[in-house]
Design a protein around this motif. Structure first.
Motif, mmCIF file in Angstrom:
data_model
loop_
_atom_site.group_PDB
_atom_site.id
_atom_site.type_symbol
_atom_site.label_atom_id
_atom_site.label_comp_id
_atom_site.label_asym_id
_atom_site.label_seq_id
_atom_site.Cartn_x
_atom_site.Cartn_y
_atom_site.Cartn_z
ATOM 1 N N ILE A 108 39.844 -23.918 10.692
ATOM 2 C CA ILE A 108 38.967 -22.746 10.587
ATOM 3 C C ILE A 108 38.799 -22.445 9.103
ATOM 4 O O ILE A 108 39.547 -21.671 8.507
ATOM 5 N N SER A 109 37.820 -23.087 8.521
ATOM 6 C CA SER A 109 37.616 -23.030 7.073
ATOM 7 C C SER A 109 36.144 -22.817 6.762
ATOM 8 O O SER A 109 35.374 -23.771 6.635
ATOM 9 N N CYS A 110 35.744 -21.560 6.646
ATOM 10 C CA CYS A 110 34.350 -21.238 6.367
ATOM 11 C C CYS A 110 33.907 -21.777 5.006
ATOM 12 O O CYS A 110 32.755 -22.155 4.822
ATOM 13 N N GLY A 111 34.844 -21.803 4.064
ATOM 14 C CA GLY A 111 34.500 -22.277 2.726
ATOM 15 C C GLY A 111 34.022 -23.710 2.736
ATOM 16 O O GLY A 111 33.039 -24.055 2.052
ATOM 17 N N ASN A 112 34.678 -24.569 3.503
ATOM 18 C CA ASN A 112 34.259 -25.973 3.581
ATOM 19 C C ASN A 112 32.873 -26.104 4.186
ATOM 20 O O ASN A 112 32.076 -26.958 3.769
ATOM 21 N N ILE A 113 32.566 -25.266 5.161
ATOM 22 C CA ILE A 113 31.239 -25.283 5.776
ATOM 23 C C ILE A 113 30.185 -24.865 4.756
ATOM 24 O O ILE A 113 29.133 -25.497 4.607
ATOM 25 N N MET A 114 30.457 -23.782 4.018
ATOM 26 C CA MET A 114 29.481 -23.252 3.072
ATOM 27 C C MET A 114 29.205 -24.202 1.918
ATOM 28 O O MET A 114 28.109 -24.200 1.357
ATOM 29 N N LYS A 115 30.183 -25.023 1.567
ATOM 30 C CA LYS A 115 30.027 -25.941 0.446
ATOM 31 C C LYS A 115 29.365 -27.260 0.868
ATOM 32 O O LYS A 115 29.027 -28.081 0.016
ATOM 33 N N SER A 116 29.165 -27.456 2.146
ATOM 34 C CA SER A 116 28.626 -28.723 2.647
ATOM 35 C C SER A 116 27.120 -28.807 2.452
ATOM 36 O O SER A 116 26.427 -27.785 2.308
ATOM 37 N N GLU A 117 26.604 -30.034 2.460
ATOM 38 C CA GLU A 117 25.153 -30.236 2.366
ATOM 39 C C GLU A 117 24.440 -29.671 3.579
ATOM 40 O O GLU A 117 23.298 -29.203 3.488
ATOM 41 N N GLN A 118 25.102 -29.712 4.730
ATOM 42 C CA GLN A 118 24.482 -29.229 5.968
ATOM 43 C C GLN A 118 24.230 -27.725 5.942
ATOM 44 O O GLN A 118 23.448 -27.218 6.746
ATOM 45 N N ALA A 119 24.870 -27.017 5.015
ATOM 46 C CA ALA A 119 24.702 -25.569 4.934
ATOM 47 C C ALA A 119 23.325 -25.183 4.407
ATOM 48 O O ALA A 119 22.942 -24.011 4.471
ATOM 49 N N GLU A 120 22.579 -26.161 3.885
ATOM 50 C CA GLU A 120 21.211 -25.924 3.424
ATOM 51 C C GLU A 120 20.311 -27.020 3.981
ATOM 52 O O GLU A 120 19.711 -27.792 3.250
ATOM 53 N N ALA A 121 20.216 -27.062 5.290
ATOM 54 C CA ALA A 121 19.524 -28.160 5.974
ATOM 55 C C ALA A 121 18.046 -28.250 5.624
ATOM 56 O O ALA A 121 17.471 -29.343 5.599
ATOM 57 N N PHE A 139 19.068 -26.515 16.710
ATOM 58 C CA PHE A 139 19.620 -26.486 15.357
ATOM 59 C C PHE A 139 21.117 -26.204 15.398
ATOM 60 O O PHE A 139 21.908 -26.828 14.686
ATOM 61 N N CYS A 140 21.521 -25.274 16.253
ATOM 62 C CA CYS A 140 22.941 -24.970 16.399
ATOM 63 C C CYS A 140 23.710 -26.180 16.929
ATOM 64 O O CYS A 140 24.841 -26.428 16.501
ATOM 65 N N THR A 141 23.107 -26.922 17.840
ATOM 66 C CA THR A 141 23.766 -28.118 18.372
ATOM 67 C C THR A 141 23.997 -29.140 17.273
ATOM 68 O O THR A 141 25.069 -29.760 17.189
ATOM 69 N N TRP A 142 23.006 -29.321 16.407
ATOM 70 C CA TRP A 142 23.170 -30.231 15.277
ATOM 71 C C TRP A 142 24.286 -29.753 14.345
ATOM 72 O O TRP A 142 25.117 -30.536 13.891
ATOM 73 N N LEU A 143 24.302 -28.446 14.077
ATOM 74 C CA LEU A 143 25.340 -27.888 13.218
ATOM 75 C C LEU A 143 26.726 -28.028 13.853
ATOM 76 O O LEU A 143 27.714 -28.284 13.152
ATOM 77 N N MET A 144 26.800 -27.866 15.169
ATOM 78 C CA MET A 144 28.078 -28.056 15.865
ATOM 79 C C MET A 144 28.589 -29.481 15.672
ATOM 80 O O MET A 144 29.768 -29.699 15.358
ATOM 81 N N TYR A 145 27.701 -30.440 15.867
ATOM 82 C CA TYR A 145 28.096 -31.839 15.716
ATOM 83 C C TYR A 145 28.571 -32.101 14.292
ATOM 84 O O TYR A 145 29.595 -32.772 14.078
ATOM 85 N N GLN A 146 27.824 -31.590 13.320
ATOM 86 C CA GLN A 146 28.202 -31.790 11.929
ATOM 87 C C GLN A 146 29.554 -31.141 11.632
ATOM 88 O O GLN A 146 30.389 -31.712 10.921
ATOM 89 N N SER A 147 29.774 -29.966 12.162
ATOM 90 C CA SER A 147 31.036 -29.259 11.919
ATOM 91 C C SER A 147 32.217 -30.009 12.521
ATOM 92 O O SER A 147 33.259 -30.170 11.876
ATOM 93 N N LEU A 148 32.047 -30.492 13.745
ATOM 94 C CA LEU A 148 33.150 -31.145 14.440
ATOM 95 C C LEU A 148 33.434 -32.539 13.918
ATOM 96 O O LEU A 148 34.607 -32.902 13.714
ATOM 97 N N TYR A 149 32.378 -33.325 13.684
ATOM 98 C CA TYR A 149 32.596 -34.753 13.469
ATOM 99 C C TYR A 149 32.247 -35.257 12.068
ATOM 100 O O TYR A 149 32.519 -36.415 11.757
ATOM 101 N N ALA A 158 35.477 -29.052 10.124
ATOM 102 C CA ALA A 158 35.950 -27.670 10.004
ATOM 103 C C ALA A 158 35.050 -26.761 10.831
ATOM 104 O O ALA A 158 33.929 -27.129 11.197
ATOM 105 N N LEU A 159 35.559 -25.579 11.117
ATOM 106 C CA LEU A 159 34.808 -24.586 11.874
ATOM 107 C C LEU A 159 34.665 -23.309 11.066
ATOM 108 O O LEU A 159 35.547 -22.956 10.287
ATOM 109 N N CYS A 160 33.550 -22.615 11.282
ATOM 110 C CA CYS A 160 33.312 -21.293 10.699
ATOM 111 C C CYS A 160 33.212 -20.308 11.860
ATOM 112 O O CYS A 160 32.371 -20.489 12.749
ATOM 113 N N LEU A 161 34.073 -19.308 11.886
ATOM 114 C CA LEU A 161 34.084 -18.370 13.005
ATOM 115 C C LEU A 161 32.773 -17.598 13.115
ATOM 116 O O LEU A 161 32.290 -17.336 14.213
#
Length: 211
Positions: free
Chosen positions: A69-82, A129-139, A143-146
């Protein structure tokens, strides 16, 4: 007694032909308000954290609790600005629209078929879009962002209920058994959808959750 009547009780005084102009029940409108507000809150908090992270690369969001559960890793990812802009900024607009529709329905607004189908298309894009983000987050990110999870759940709920509403009123073609099922049990599909995601999350980090 079913959950359909109190959630979408727009039958009284409406024509259920595909050419009709229909509204929705108060519970349905409140569902849009609650899910829209949940998504808007998520987008707002993430936007604020992204601004703080841009100002200070060492900033740690409050929802970064552990390696999973690491929101920071999600925010720093390329996927955070799709789409070239931060994803939560898109959410600020999209969920704001959902709240607007919910408030209009509470005020007694009724909309034609094209409006409901356009709204349904928007929720379909959102859940895709959420499904794509879920896949990116999991695999991919791992990491996950609550706050993201809250937005996912809100989007899934609104998508399935809007879809059930349109099927019920004949705006979306569907066989009689499907219409009857969505009329009586509109809650089943969102519950199953969210349940599958929960199972995938559990399986993805099984050793972490059970260790």
């Amino acid at each position: 007694m079913t959950m359909t009547a109190p959630l979408d009780d727009a039958r009284t005084g409406t024509d259920e032909s595909p050419r009709s102009v229909v509204g929705a029940g108060r519970a349905f409108a409140w569902m849009l308000l609650v899910t829209g507000a949940a998504g808007l809150l998520s987008a707002w908090v993430i936007t604020l954290d992204k601004i703080k992270l841009a100002e200070n690369p060492d900033f740690t969001p409050a929802c970064s609790l552990n390696p999973v559960i690491s929101c920071g890793n999600i925010m720093k990812s390329e996927q955070a600005e799709a789409f070239g802009v931060p994803n939560p900024m898109i959410g600020l607009v999209a969920y704001g629209i959902v709240i607007g529709v919910g408030m209009s329905l509470l005020a007694g607004a009724r909309f034609p078929r094209w409006y409901w189908l356009t709204f349904n298309a928007g929720t379909l894009f959102g859940v895709g879009f959420c499904t794509w983000l879920m896949y990116q987050s999991l695999y991919d990110i791992g990491a996950l962002c609550l706050w993201c999870c809250l937005a996912w759940v809100a989007t899934i709920v609104m998508f399935w209920y809007v879809t059930a509403h349109n099927v019920r009123h004949g705006f979306l073609p569907a066989p009689a058994p499907a219409r009857g099922f969505l009329d009586e049990f509109p809650w089943v599909l969102p519950v199953l959808h969210i349940g599958v995601i929960g199972l995938l999350v559990l399986m993805r980090w099984w050793e972490f959750w059970t260790g």
